[in-house]
Scaffold this active site. Structure first.
Site, mmCIF file in Angstrom:
data_model
loop_
_atom_site.group_PDB
_atom_site.id
_atom_site.type_symbol
_atom_site.label_atom_id
_atom_site.label_comp_id
_atom_site.label_asym_id
_atom_site.label_seq_id
_atom_site.Cartn_x
_atom_site.Cartn_y
_atom_site.Cartn_z
ATOM 1 C CE1 TYR A 35 -3.581 2.465 0.213
ATOM 2 C CE2 TYR A 35 -3.133 2.735 2.550
ATOM 3 C CZ TYR A 35 -3.822 3.103 1.413
ATOM 4 O OH TYR A 35 -4.747 4.108 1.485
ATOM 5 C CE LYS A 74 -2.642 6.785 -2.380
ATOM 6 N NZ LYS A 74 -3.711 7.117 -3.377
#
Ligand code: UDP
Length: 326
Positions: free
Chosen positions: A154, A158
């Site tokens: 994650y 990002k």
């Protein structure tokens, strides 16, 4: 008669933060376009806004390049919020999450760069990873664990989005602003994807055990959604924010164990507080962030940002919201 209303696109606008952003922008008289595939977003989040003729809802994925290109080309501003939501989703569907975050953002940025349409990219405090130097400042290192642990996918994805936005900004002149959003809470947030506050409130109100993962000494800072949304709007239109990264959140820290106790008191709940091993909650390879606190001086200096709603006030609003839903 033709109007000069500003047109803004919110990707992921039927999600928790996106729906509050849509509401605020409509209040400001803007024409709001929401694109959301309703995978984690919910139509009920924006159903109260749908009688407003300035709201347009498009049910589609941001991976639909043609659709996104057509939409973006008509906009004055893009708020790119569509992404994989919550630790639970990322751990359970790492491939889908990783691809959505990277490909989806590439599609949005490429489309916006054609006409240099300003983009605000919603990033996350997850990009700091397990850096133990607190509070996190925007220029701090990002520290990730092994690629075998799915949680880091994650932050990595990002983080990749951030690099991509900065590269479009530097090389193609795209006016891009990056916000690293820390833990946000408020009405319409669901506990389904693991978020702790709606889970605790729901558990407390239904008399079930309040499930603290680990020993509960881990800490977080929870910001109220209206404070965050106002900050996003102010940053998106500030010329000095372009090409910059900003932490957005609260710096009021609480341990998860104390959060459980506070929720129990505020709901006058008979629920027991129980401790659940991480391995039971998220599987064997899971690693939690022990502490997470933003340094919010950069955003404070630029737009005078200070969170207005305290944690206790936020929890009371959320409890009322849950009670009203019953
Ligand atoms: N958490 C918990 N019980 C739950 C859900 C989450 O104790 O039912 C913990 C979780 O392990 C983490 C903190 O609460 O330490 C915040 O979790 P959340 O998923 O809301 O946000 P994040 O981990 O992204 O900060």
């Amino acid at each position: 008669m033709a109007t000069n209303k500003r047109k803004v696109l919110i990707t992921g606008g039927a999600g928790f933060i996106g729906s509050h952003l849509a509401e605020k922008l409509l209040q400001k008289g803007e024409e709001v376009f929401v694109i959301d595939n309703l995978s984690t977003g919910r139509i009920e989040n924006i159903s109260h806004l749908r009688k407003n003729r300035n709201l347009h809802f498009i049910k589609d994925t941001i991976l639909n390049k043609k659709r996104v290109e057509r939409l973006v080309s008509r906009m004055s501003q893009v708020y790119h919020l569509a992404a994989a939501v919550g630790v639970k989703t990322v751990v359970e569907k790492p491939l889908e999450s990783f691809l959505l975050n990277l490909r989806g953002t590439e599609i949005v940025l490429e489309a916006a760069s054609k006409k240099k349409i300003p983009v605000l990219l919603a990033s996350t405090s997850e990009v700091y990873g397990k850096n133990s130097k607190l509070p996190f400042k925007e220029e701090d290192d990002r520290v990730y664990g092994s690629a075998l642990q799915s949680r880091w996918g994650y932050g990595m994805s990002k983080g990749g989005d951030e690099f991509m936005a900065l590269a479009y900004c530097r090389e193609k002149g795209l006016p891009a602003v990056i916000v690293r959003i820390f833990n946000v809470i408020g009405p319409r947030q669901t506990g389904v994807y693991g978020m702790v506050v709606p889970r605790f409130v729901d558990q407390a109100l239904s008399g079930n055990s309040i499930t603290v993962y680990g020993n509960g000494f881990q800490t977080r800072c929870f910001a109220y959604v209206s404070d965050v949304v106002e900050a996003l709007i102010a940053l998106s239109s500030h010329h000095k924010a372009i090409g910059q990264i900003f932490n957005v959140g609260s710096d009021e820290e609480i341990s998860i164990k104390d959060l459980a106790k506070t929720v129990k008191i505020l709901t006058a709940s008979p629920s027991r507080i129980t401790f659940v091993p991480y391995s039971k909650a998220y599987g064997q390879d899971f690693v939690d962030m022990e502490h997470r606190k933003p340094d919010i001086s950069k955003i404070g200096k630029l737009i005078g940002y200070r969170p207005k709603v305290s944690l206790e006030e936020s929890l009371k609003i959320i409890i009322n919201y849950f009670n009203a839903k019953k």
